[in-house]
Design a protein around this motif. Structure first.
Motif, mmCIF file in Angstrom:
data_model
loop_
_atom_site.group_PDB
_atom_site.id
_atom_site.type_symbol
_atom_site.label_atom_id
_atom_site.label_comp_id
_atom_site.label_asym_id
_atom_site.label_seq_id
_atom_site.Cartn_x
_atom_site.Cartn_y
_atom_site.Cartn_z
ATOM 1 N N ILE A 146 -4.654 -39.855 42.289
ATOM 2 C CA ILE A 146 -4.274 -41.239 42.063
ATOM 3 C C ILE A 146 -4.476 -41.543 40.583
ATOM 4 C CG2 ILE A 146 -4.796 -42.050 44.397
ATOM 5 C CD1 ILE A 146 -7.441 -43.139 43.352
ATOM 6 N N GLU A 147 -3.805 -42.564 40.089
ATOM 7 C CA GLU A 147 -3.946 -42.973 38.695
ATOM 8 C C GLU A 147 -4.249 -44.468 38.642
ATOM 9 O OE1 GLU A 147 -0.555 -41.918 36.374
ATOM 10 O OE2 GLU A 147 -0.963 -39.751 36.459
ATOM 11 N N ASP A 148 -5.053 -44.854 37.651
ATOM 12 C CA ASP A 148 -5.293 -46.264 37.413
ATOM 13 C C ASP A 148 -5.496 -46.495 35.926
ATOM 14 O OD1 ASP A 148 -7.705 -44.934 37.435
ATOM 15 O OD2 ASP A 148 -8.697 -46.268 38.835
ATOM 16 N N GLU A 149 -5.499 -47.783 35.547
ATOM 17 C CA GLU A 149 -5.576 -48.154 34.132
ATOM 18 C C GLU A 149 -6.581 -49.288 33.932
ATOM 19 O OE1 GLU A 149 -1.614 -49.149 32.900
ATOM 20 O OE2 GLU A 149 -1.004 -47.039 32.727
ATOM 21 N N ASP A 150 -7.069 -49.411 32.697
ATOM 22 C CA ASP A 150 -7.984 -50.494 32.336
ATOM 23 C C ASP A 150 -7.975 -50.616 30.821
ATOM 24 O OD1 ASP A 150 -9.828 -52.530 32.579
ATOM 25 O OD2 ASP A 150 -11.316 -51.346 33.670
ATOM 26 N N VAL A 151 -8.645 -51.648 30.316
ATOM 27 C CA VAL A 151 -8.794 -51.868 28.883
ATOM 28 C C VAL A 151 -10.275 -52.024 28.572
ATOM 29 C CG1 VAL A 151 -8.260 -53.377 26.930
ATOM 30 C CG2 VAL A 151 -6.519 -52.933 28.670
ATOM 31 N N LEU B 170 -12.505 -49.056 34.929
ATOM 32 C CA LEU B 170 -11.769 -48.241 35.896
ATOM 33 C C LEU B 170 -12.460 -48.222 37.256
ATOM 34 C CD1 LEU B 170 -11.008 -45.369 33.382
ATOM 35 C CD2 LEU B 170 -9.259 -46.853 34.411
ATOM 36 N N HIS B 171 -12.800 -49.407 37.755
ATOM 37 C CA HIS B 171 -13.495 -49.516 39.024
ATOM 38 C C HIS B 171 -12.555 -49.285 40.205
ATOM 39 C CE1 HIS B 171 -16.697 -50.961 36.634
ATOM 40 N NE2 HIS B 171 -16.246 -52.182 36.456
ATOM 41 N N SER B 172 -13.155 -49.073 41.368
ATOM 42 C CA SER B 172 -12.424 -49.064 42.627
ATOM 43 C C SER B 172 -12.420 -50.491 43.174
ATOM 44 C CB SER B 172 -13.099 -48.123 43.636
ATOM 45 O OG SER B 172 -12.550 -48.307 44.923
ATOM 46 N N TYR B 173 -11.238 -51.056 43.316
ATOM 47 C CA TYR B 173 -11.128 -52.438 43.789
ATOM 48 C C TYR B 173 -10.704 -52.469 45.260
ATOM 49 C CZ TYR B 173 -11.630 -53.638 38.885
ATOM 50 O OH TYR B 173 -12.099 -53.767 37.605
ATOM 51 N N ALA B 174 -11.469 -51.784 46.094
ATOM 52 C CA ALA B 174 -11.179 -51.743 47.522
ATOM 53 C C ALA B 174 -11.336 -53.132 48.130
ATOM 54 C CB ALA B 174 -12.100 -50.745 48.213
ATOM 55 N N ARG B 175 -10.422 -53.482 49.035
ATOM 56 C CA ARG B 175 -10.478 -54.747 49.746
ATOM 57 C C ARG B 175 -11.533 -54.675 50.853
ATOM 58 N NH1 ARG B 175 -7.660 -58.534 46.746
ATOM 59 N NH2 ARG B 175 -5.894 -57.464 45.745
ATOM 60 N N PRO B 176 -12.000 -55.841 51.365
ATOM 61 C CA PRO B 176 -13.043 -55.808 52.397
ATOM 62 C C PRO B 176 -12.713 -54.922 53.589
ATOM 63 C CG PRO B 176 -12.794 -58.036 51.554
ATOM 64 C CD PRO B 176 -11.704 -57.221 50.916
ATOM 65 N N GLY C 251 -8.370 -45.872 50.672
ATOM 66 C CA GLY C 251 -7.791 -46.428 49.464
ATOM 67 C C GLY C 251 -8.018 -45.621 48.216
ATOM 68 N N GLY C 252 -8.952 -44.657 48.268
ATOM 69 C CA GLY C 252 -9.194 -43.802 47.116
ATOM 70 C C GLY C 252 -8.554 -42.445 47.307
ATOM 71 N N THR D 141 -20.939 -52.138 37.377
ATOM 72 C CA THR D 141 -20.090 -51.007 37.773
ATOM 73 C C THR D 141 -19.285 -51.296 39.036
ATOM 74 O OG1 THR D 141 -21.953 -50.003 38.959
ATOM 75 C CG2 THR D 141 -21.604 -49.338 36.674
ATOM 76 N N PHE D 142 -19.373 -52.508 39.546
ATOM 77 C CA PHE D 142 -18.656 -52.951 40.746
ATOM 78 C C PHE D 142 -18.909 -51.983 41.899
ATOM 79 C CE2 PHE D 142 -14.832 -54.389 43.181
ATOM 80 C CZ PHE D 142 -15.144 -55.732 43.208
ATOM 81 N N ASN D 143 -20.188 -51.661 42.075
ATOM 82 C CA ASN D 143 -20.606 -50.703 43.100
ATOM 83 C C ASN D 143 -21.114 -51.475 44.324
ATOM 84 O OD1 ASN D 143 -21.885 -48.792 44.701
ATOM 85 N ND2 ASN D 143 -22.806 -47.702 42.982
ATOM 86 N N PRO D 144 -20.388 -51.454 45.455
ATOM 87 C CA PRO D 144 -20.790 -52.237 46.623
ATOM 88 C C PRO D 144 -21.709 -51.500 47.589
ATOM 89 C CG PRO D 144 -18.640 -51.298 47.026
ATOM 90 C CD PRO D 144 -19.065 -50.822 45.651
#
Length: 286
Positions: A16-21, A56-62, A74-75, A190-193
């Motif tokens: 998978i690929e993702d982007e961030d700034v 570059l976090h994982s933004y998984a939904r609930p 999702g990953g 780190t948006f670690n749930p």
């Protein structure tokens, strides 16, 4: 427990690929969390080793989160048929700088899976290889391993491996006191749930730990920081970290290290309150 991982192995190579700034705000948060007496880098300046985890976090939904709060879909990983997970280590290769203002692109690949029998029972160890690119090209390759485990039996505590004693004749040493606020702030940055790092009731009653678990990447960052503070002017080329036993918020832990005999690298460890090895690392320096 009998597990067939062959169907999971067939999914190796998924990407998978993702982007961030890269922005300054999470870097300021890292400095505050680890109480570092330095200024955050300005636009165009490089960020410190390990700080790429601010992005570059994982933004998984609930609906994609499991019982433990971490994403199960999702990953790049397939669904793993074991309920608990833990950081197992990472290997980093630095090919370039990541600078404030950079637009990042990350490619993540499901690169390995192993079924093992350990002292704590059946384990599945997965590896994700992440390649982070900046406008100047490849900056960082990280092979990150996660171990998945069985639940403890009813009424039992989670088994904690006992490892060998850490070396004591080392010139570099730092003590870290990982309180719940510090761990929570790192989870937020780190948006670690993952609930084992902030939900004490879940951590102790469901997973059987004696306290909140220190994030593997949190301890890894402590290793990065001790290394760069102890070798000023040297760039880190590679760092390989292998987790051996967990750390908890119930007591301080030490981070220690020493240069290699040839002067080209370093050996580092995190140390449990009992003086045993929690993680060991090797680094090469430019």
């Amino acid at each position: 427990m009998t597990i067939d991982i062959e169907p999971l192995r067939k999914q190796l190579g998924r990407k998978i690929e993702d982007e961030d700034v890269v922005t300054r705000a999470p870097l300021e948060a890292m400095l505050a969390t680890f109480d570092r007496q330095e200024k955050a880098p300005e636009e165009g300046q490089p960020i410190a080793p390990g700080w790429h985890l601010c992005f570059l976090h994982s933004y998984a939904r609930p609906a994609q989160l499991g019982r433990d709060g971490a994403a199960v879909t999702g990953g790049v990983l397939p669904e793993i048929p074991m309920p608990r997970r833990m950081y197992a280590g990472s290997t980093f290769t630095f090919d370039g700088e990541i600078r404030v203002g950079d637009k990042l692109k990350r490619e993540t690949e499901f690169s390995d899976i192993q079924l093992r029998q350990g002292s704590t029972g059946t384990l599945i160890v997965t590896t994700q290889t992440r390649r982070i690119f900046t406008p100047r090209g490849l900056a960082l390759t990280e092979a990150a391993s996660t171990v998945f485990r069985e639940d403890p039996k009813p009424g039992e505590k989670s088994a904690t491996p006992v490892r060998e004693q850490a070396p004591t004749d080392v010139p570099w040493r730092r003590t870290i006191t990982p309180g719940p606020v510090m761990l929570f702030r790192y989870s937020a940055i780190t948006f670690n749930p993952h609930r084992i790092h902030y939900d004490r009731t879940y951590c102790m009653e469901t997973e059987g730990y004696p306290g909140l678990v220190v994030h593997g990447p949190f301890a890894q960052q402590c290793i990065f920081d001790l290394l760069r503070d102890s070798t000023p002017g040297r760039a880190i080329k590679t760092l390989a970290v292998r987790a051996r036993a967990p750390l908890f918020d119930t007591a301080p832990f030490d981070v220690i290290g020493r240069p290699t005999a040839d002067g080209k690298g370093a050996e580092l460890w995190t140390v449990t309150p009992k003086g045993t090895i929690a993680a060991q690392a090797t680094a090469t320096l430019a």
